[in-house]
Design an enzyme around this catalytic site. Sequence first.
Site, PDB file in Angstrom:
ATOM      1  N   ASP A  18      23.432  -0.450   0.186  1.00  0.00           N
ATOM      2  CA  ASP A  18      23.583   0.134   1.524  1.00  0.00           C
ATOM      3  C   ASP A  18      23.901  -0.993   2.490  1.00  0.00           C
ATOM      4  O   ASP A  18      23.708  -2.179   2.173  1.00  0.00           O
ATOM      5  CB  ASP A  18      22.282   0.840   1.940  1.00  0.00           C
ATOM      6  CG  ASP A  18      22.372   1.446   3.333  1.00  0.00           C
ATOM      7  OD1 ASP A  18      23.420   2.046   3.656  1.00  0.00           O
ATOM      8  OD2 ASP A  18      21.425   1.282   4.128  1.00  0.00           O
ATOM      9  N   SER A  19      24.350  -0.616   3.679  1.00  0.00           N
ATOM     10  CA  SER A  19      24.587  -1.620   4.709  1.00  0.00           C
ATOM     11  C   SER A  19      23.283  -2.293   5.138  1.00  0.00           C
ATOM     12  O   SER A  19      23.305  -3.361   5.731  1.00  0.00           O
ATOM     13  CB  SER A  19      25.249  -0.954   5.920  1.00  0.00           C
ATOM     14  OG  SER A  19      24.437   0.112   6.382  1.00  0.00           O
ATOM     15  N   CYS A  81      25.154   4.219   1.028  1.00  0.00           N
ATOM     16  CA  CYS A  81      25.609   4.210   2.422  1.00  0.00           C
ATOM     17  C   CYS A  81      26.733   5.234   2.608  1.00  0.00           C
ATOM     18  O   CYS A  81      27.722   5.212   1.868  1.00  0.00           O
ATOM     19  CB  CYS A  81      26.123   2.807   2.747  1.00  0.00           C
ATOM     20  SG  CYS A  81      26.801   2.621   4.389  1.00  0.00           S
ATOM     21  N   GLU A 160      15.722   2.603  13.816  1.00  0.00           N
ATOM     22  CA  GLU A 160      15.227   1.274  13.412  1.00  0.00           C
ATOM     23  C   GLU A 160      14.138   0.801  14.369  1.00  0.00           C
ATOM     24  O   GLU A 160      13.256   0.031  13.994  1.00  0.00           O
ATOM     25  CB  GLU A 160      16.385   0.282  13.339  1.00  0.00           C
ATOM     26  CG  GLU A 160      17.375   0.692  12.272  1.00  0.00           C
ATOM     27  CD  GLU A 160      17.973  -0.451  11.485  1.00  0.00           C
ATOM     28  OE1 GLU A 160      17.879  -1.595  11.941  1.00  0.00           O
ATOM     29  OE2 GLU A 160      18.525  -0.165  10.410  1.00  0.00           O
ATOM     30  N   CYS A 192      24.114  10.277   7.153  1.00  0.00           N
ATOM     31  CA  CYS A 192      23.820   8.862   7.383  1.00  0.00           C
ATOM     32  C   CYS A 192      22.446   8.586   6.776  1.00  0.00           C
ATOM     33  O   CYS A 192      21.540   9.428   6.888  1.00  0.00           O
ATOM     34  CB  CYS A 192      23.815   8.580   8.885  1.00  0.00           C
ATOM     35  SG  CYS A 192      23.255   6.920   9.311  1.00  0.00           S
ATOM     36  N   HIS A 194      19.993   6.938   7.640  1.00  0.00           N
ATOM     37  CA  HIS A 194      18.830   6.901   8.520  1.00  0.00           C
ATOM     38  C   HIS A 194      18.354   8.282   8.984  1.00  0.00           C
ATOM     39  O   HIS A 194      17.194   8.456   9.319  1.00  0.00           O
ATOM     40  CB  HIS A 194      19.139   6.091   9.778  1.00  0.00           C
ATOM     41  CG  HIS A 194      19.253   4.620   9.559  1.00  0.00           C
ATOM     42  ND1 HIS A 194      20.124   4.071   8.655  1.00  0.00           N
ATOM     43  CD2 HIS A 194      18.594   3.579  10.144  1.00  0.00           C
ATOM     44  CE1 HIS A 194      20.016   2.752   8.690  1.00  0.00           C
ATOM     45  NE2 HIS A 194      19.094   2.424   9.583  1.00  0.00           N
TER      46      HIS A 194
HETATM   47  N1  DGL Z   1      24.024   3.079   6.152  1.00  0.00           N
HETATM   48  C1  DGL Z   1      24.904   3.596   7.176  1.00  0.00           C
HETATM   49  C2  DGL Z   1      25.397   4.983   6.766  1.00  0.00           C
HETATM   50  O1  DGL Z   1      24.777   5.690   5.987  1.00  0.00           O
HETATM   51  C3  DGL Z   1      24.220   3.648   8.531  1.00  0.00           C
HETATM   52  C4  DGL Z   1      23.989   2.291   9.162  1.00  0.00           C
HETATM   53  C5  DGL Z   1      25.279   1.534   9.439  1.00  0.00           C
HETATM   54  O2  DGL Z   1      26.030   1.885  10.382  1.00  0.00           O
HETATM   55  O3  DGL Z   1      25.548   0.596   8.713  1.00  0.00           O
HETATM   56  O4  DGL Z   1      26.436   5.387   7.208  1.00  0.00           O
END
Ligand code: DGL
Length: 280
Positions: A18-19, A81, A160, A192, A194
Amino acid sequence: MTPSSSPPDASSPIGVFDSGIGGLTVAHAIMRRLPAERLVYFGDTARVPYGPKSPDTVRRYSREITAYLLGEGVKAIVVACNTATAHALPALQAELPVPVIGVVDPGARAAVAASRSRHIGVIGTEGTINSRAYHRAIDRIAPDARIDGTACPLFVPLIEEGWLDHPATRLVAEEYLGRHRVSGIDTLVLGCTHYPLLKSLLGTVLPGVALIDSAAETAEETARMLAEHGLEAAPESGDRDADDPSPHRFIASDDAEQFLKLSQRFLGRTVERVETRTLG
Ligand code: DGL
């Protein structure tokens, strides 16, 4: 644990990336669904967020991460992600020597299964929404569906910050989603990593709308993918606590501190050890 130099087999770990730390929601679902599997989780905390970055940049980052994970001996890769799935999944599937799945198709499938009116909302980062990846995925399964995408870039920093039930987050959610109350969607994809953490707040902003978290469906798809390729880990003798993070590896591209701090929120457990690995 040292990476193996022999080719991956059923006993090798699954790579999940993931990012940042949000993908731990997906890792958690996989840990629960597939308790015999070991995960190598990579969070690109040095370069998060991916949401506002260009497709080319996200593809480059995704290639760097998957090359690293392959070097760690993974047998399959889950792109946790949404933004990386939207921009990089087809390239990774074409280029990599192991099976790769993302989160968009599982989320789309779950949304179509839940929707009666076939009017589905999708929320995600700017990158995910602009890519129209969910539109295409839903359209492939339900060509008659009407799809409304809304980018919600302020949600990630609010989550976050831990403002999961904060008046500021509610105000932002009303601003982004209030119009859906009248638009008639009956299902909303939380596109997403989050957003599942905002489920209870979003449920009050959009009462009666089914909220789709793709994590559980992605874990199902991971199980199917492993079975299809004969890559399922042998069941362990004795019971392993599915929530115990110790059989898994967690790697961050930036200082481990933030990862350790936020892991509890996303994984439901505190990760005790985070390795650091700089890429690029
Ligand atoms: N992990 C990213 C997503 O699911 C969200 C956070 C980001 O913008 O990197 O799109």
